[in-house]
Design a protein around this motif. Structure first.
Motif, PDB file in Angstrom:
ATOM      1  N   TYR A   1      96.295  22.338 -15.772  1.00  0.00           N
ATOM      2  CA  TYR A   1      95.235  22.119 -16.970  1.00  0.00           C
ATOM      3  C   TYR A   1      95.113  23.254 -17.735  1.00  0.00           C
ATOM      4  O   TYR A   1      94.875  24.258 -16.951  1.00  0.00           O
TER       5      TYR A   1
ATOM      6  N   ALA B   1      81.752  23.523 -11.685  1.00  0.00           N
ATOM      7  CA  ALA B   1      83.185  22.858 -11.551  1.00  0.00           C
ATOM      8  C   ALA B   1      82.716  21.552 -10.458  1.00  0.00           C
ATOM      9  O   ALA B   1      82.245  21.767  -9.495  1.00  0.00           O
TER      10      ALA B   1
ATOM     11  N   ASN C   1      82.533  25.442 -14.887  1.00  0.00           N
ATOM     12  CA  ASN C   1      83.103  24.226 -15.062  1.00  0.00           C
ATOM     13  C   ASN C   1      84.212  24.090 -16.306  1.00  0.00           C
ATOM     14  O   ASN C   1      83.543  24.746 -17.376  1.00  0.00           O
ATOM     15  N   PRO C   2      85.388  23.911 -15.939  1.00  0.00           N
ATOM     16  CA  PRO C   2      86.226  24.014 -16.826  1.00  0.00           C
ATOM     17  C   PRO C   2      86.390  22.760 -18.036  1.00  0.00           C
ATOM     18  O   PRO C   2      87.280  22.640 -18.734  1.00  0.00           O
ATOM     19  N   GLU C   3      85.689  21.852 -17.858  1.00  0.00           N
ATOM     20  CA  GLU C   3      85.474  20.717 -18.713  1.00  0.00           C
ATOM     21  C   GLU C   3      85.462  21.208 -20.191  1.00  0.00           C
ATOM     22  O   GLU C   3      84.695  21.877 -20.626  1.00  0.00           O
ATOM     23  N   PRO C   4      86.329  20.233 -21.028  1.00  0.00           N
ATOM     24  CA  PRO C   4      86.036  20.370 -22.586  1.00  0.00           C
ATOM     25  C   PRO C   4      84.473  20.110 -22.904  1.00  0.00           C
ATOM     26  O   PRO C   4      83.675  19.272 -22.267  1.00  0.00           O
TER      27      PRO C   4
ATOM     28  N   GLY D   1      93.033  23.541 -20.778  1.00  0.00           N
ATOM     29  CA  GLY D   1      92.073  23.241 -21.594  1.00  0.00           C
ATOM     30  C   GLY D   1      92.202  22.362 -22.891  1.00  0.00           C
ATOM     31  O   GLY D   1      91.623  22.049 -23.739  1.00  0.00           O
TER      32      GLY D   1
ATOM     33  N   GLU E   1      90.600  17.878 -16.013  1.00  0.00           N
ATOM     34  CA  GLU E   1      90.374  19.311 -15.934  1.00  0.00           C
ATOM     35  C   GLU E   1      90.712  19.710 -14.354  1.00  0.00           C
ATOM     36  O   GLU E   1      90.774  20.876 -14.137  1.00  0.00           O
TER      37      GLU E   1
END
Length: 452
Positions: A200, A279, A263-266, A202, A195
């Motif tokens: 990135y 994040a 936070n852009p994590e899946p 998604g 991420e």
């Protein structure tokens, strides 16, 4: 990956010939507390005119709950099988060649979290390494000098090193001064967490353009040894290390207590630690480091059957880590050819200036890491080794070729070493119970010594 260094150095304790020339390891060892030194020594337990072959191997397994890939949370599971062959060939009465080649086959659950998708290529890897040395001994002068070079290669890391060494022994053989220098040139692929990679969008997968960086390590060691009495020997040594270049690990996340970015994590599956709301960033450390340890080793021959080997090491560096390491080993000769050697090591260290547990850094910090190698902890290692080395060897067999007198060549299995160690860390009480180091490891290793 750097976590692979643990089993390599654990096995190096068995493989004295391996340490006699060059080594490819330059980072601190969490189990033993120091890196593998270089030395101008050659194997002392073998006949000078013999070609010796050591086959070493083992199994290493660790677990813990503070993986640096997930910012100080998550699994530290790692297994490693590191076979190696060390060949020592005398060219004539004064010079010899040494080769140490091998591979490490390892699986790391922690590095599998780089992409948040299990069974990614980062979950397992193979490291290949080779070190080659030449030494020459002038007995009438009491000197030994040597040169060497080595390479190491794995998925995200390659290293080349050169080494030189010199030793001078007094005429009566009671004193020796040895000096050794080694330079490493490393190339690191900048594999970032998914991420945090540029571009990135998604997706759960995707490599992107990693880029690369470099690191140089300069290692200078000096040892002075002295026979104090008929039963007591002592050695004082230091190993100065200077590093420049990339010293942080690009796939180590750090989470902050005050980061305003989401936070852009899946969304994680049940195998991962809970998703933190804000994040992470990539670990950040200074690009220069200096280490200056000093150690003392004492060997006391209590009786003809029992020795006491003691070791103390003080370690300091400009990252703010200060450490003390104590070790005692008690070799006991059970029979003329069979010996047991129980051992115990205690290590304690302060934290690096740049370390904080999960989500305790501020985004205003210049440098930050949640790698528990750099935390404050104490560690214990206890184990038992055994060595069997009958005078005429354990067994012998013919191999292709002939000796200088035209007779068939015979290979002898001269010795067998087995070793087991259990290791565990305890985090400092300055951290909360959930943030204390809890790494545990088991190590089994062997060394089969052959002579030709």
């Amino acid at each position: 990956m750097k976590t692979l260094l643990l089993p390599i150095l654990a096995l190096a304790a068995l493989a004295t010939p391996a340490r006699a020339q060059t080594g490819t390891t330059q980072n601190p060892n969490r189990i033993d507390g120091y890196g593998a030194p270089v030395s101008p020594s050659v194997p002392v337990s073998r006949a000078a005119e013999e070609t010796t072959i050591d086959i070493i191997g083992g199994y290493y397994q660790q677990d813990g709950s503070h993986g640096a890939v997930e910012g100080g949370r998550g699994t530290q599971k790692l297994t490693d099988v590191p076979p190696a062959i060390i060949v020592n060939v005398p060219l004539d009465t004064v010079s010899r060649l040494t080769a140490n080649v091998g591979a490490d086959f390892y699986a790391s659950a922690s590095t599998d979290r780089i992409d948040f998708a299990l069974s990614t290529p980062s979950s397992y890897d193979v490291r290949f390494h080779g070190d080659f040395g030449y030494s020459r001994e002038h007995k009438y002068k009491g000197t030994i000098w040597g040169v060497g070079a080595g390479v190491s290669k794995e998925y995200d890391y390659s290293s080349f090193n050169v080494a030189g060494s010199f030793a001078k022994t007094s005429r009566d053989g009671n004193r020796q001064l040895s000096l050794a220098g080694q330079v490493f040139f490393d190339q690191i692929t900048l594999i970032q967490p998914l991420e945090l990679r540029p571009g990135y969008a998604g997706s759960l997968t995707g490599k992107g353009d990693y880029g690369s960086d470099k690191r140089q390590t300069y290692n200078l060691s000096a040892t002075y040894s002295q026979v104090l009495t008929k039963r007591l020997q002592a050695a004082v040594s230091t190993e100065l290390v200077s590093q420049n270049g990339l010293l942080s690990t690009p796939f180590h996340r750090v989470y902050f207590r005050d980061n305003p970015d989401l936070n852009p994590e899946p969304t994680p599956s049940g195998d991962f630690a809970a998703r933190f709301p804000t994040a992470a960033r990539i670990e950040s450390l200074p690009r220069a480091r200096f280490k200056y340890p000093v150690s003392l080793r004492l060997n006391y021959y209590a009786t003809d059957l029992v020795q006491v080997r003691g070791f103390y090491r003080f370690y300091n560096d400009d990252f703010g880590i200060r450490a003390h390491t104590f070790e005692v080993e008690l070799p006991v000769k059970v029979t003329q050819f069979f010996a047991l050697y129980p051992f115990y090591r205690y290590h304690t260290q302060t934290a690096a200036t740049y370390f904080a547990p999960f989500a305790q850094h501020s985004v205003n910090d210049t440098y930050y890491t949640s790698d528990y190698d750099l935390s404050a902890f104490s560690a214990n290692k206890v184990g038992l080794g055994l060595r069997y080395s009958p005078v005429y060897g354990i067994t012998r067999f013919r191999v292709p070729g002939q000796d200088g007198q035209g007779r068939p060549r015979v290979m002898r299995l001269k010795s067998l070493d087995l070793r087991y160690a259990n290791y565990w860390q305890t985090g400092a009480s300055t951290y909360s119970a959930a943030n204390r180091a809890d790494l545990k490891a088991n190590i089994v290793s062997f060394d089969l010594g052959f002579a030709l």
